[in-house]
Design a protein around this motif. Structure first.
Motif: not given
Length: 75
Positions: A10-15, A17-24
């Motif tokens: 879960f933590l790997i996926l959460w990190v 997705i968070t980085l992807s959202t910040i980049g977008s």
């Protein structure tokens, strides 16, 4: 042991997705700045906002329904 593995996944996926959202969001901000510097008009900014947010709104409507159906085991 199983809970620790699930939490780690879960933590790997959460990190990710968070980085992807910040980049977008950074990309959207940069495109907005570029459009303002290139045109100095509000219309391109409004169009950028419209075309970046509309797909998210539409997708979220269907995603909620799909998640509810799958969680209930209907499909």
């Amino acid at each position: 042991m199983n809970k620790a593995k699930n939490l780690n996944t879960f933590l790997i996926l959460w990190v990710g997705i968070t980085l992807s959202t910040i980049g977008s969001q950074m990309t959207n901000f940069a495109v907005t700045l570029w459009a303002w510097e290139a045109t100095e008009k509000a219309t391109p900014l409004a169009l950028i906002l419209f075309f970046t947010q509309t797909p998210r709104i539409i997708a979220s409507l269907f995603a909620g329904v799909i998640v509810d159906i799958l969680s209930k085991g209907i499909i």
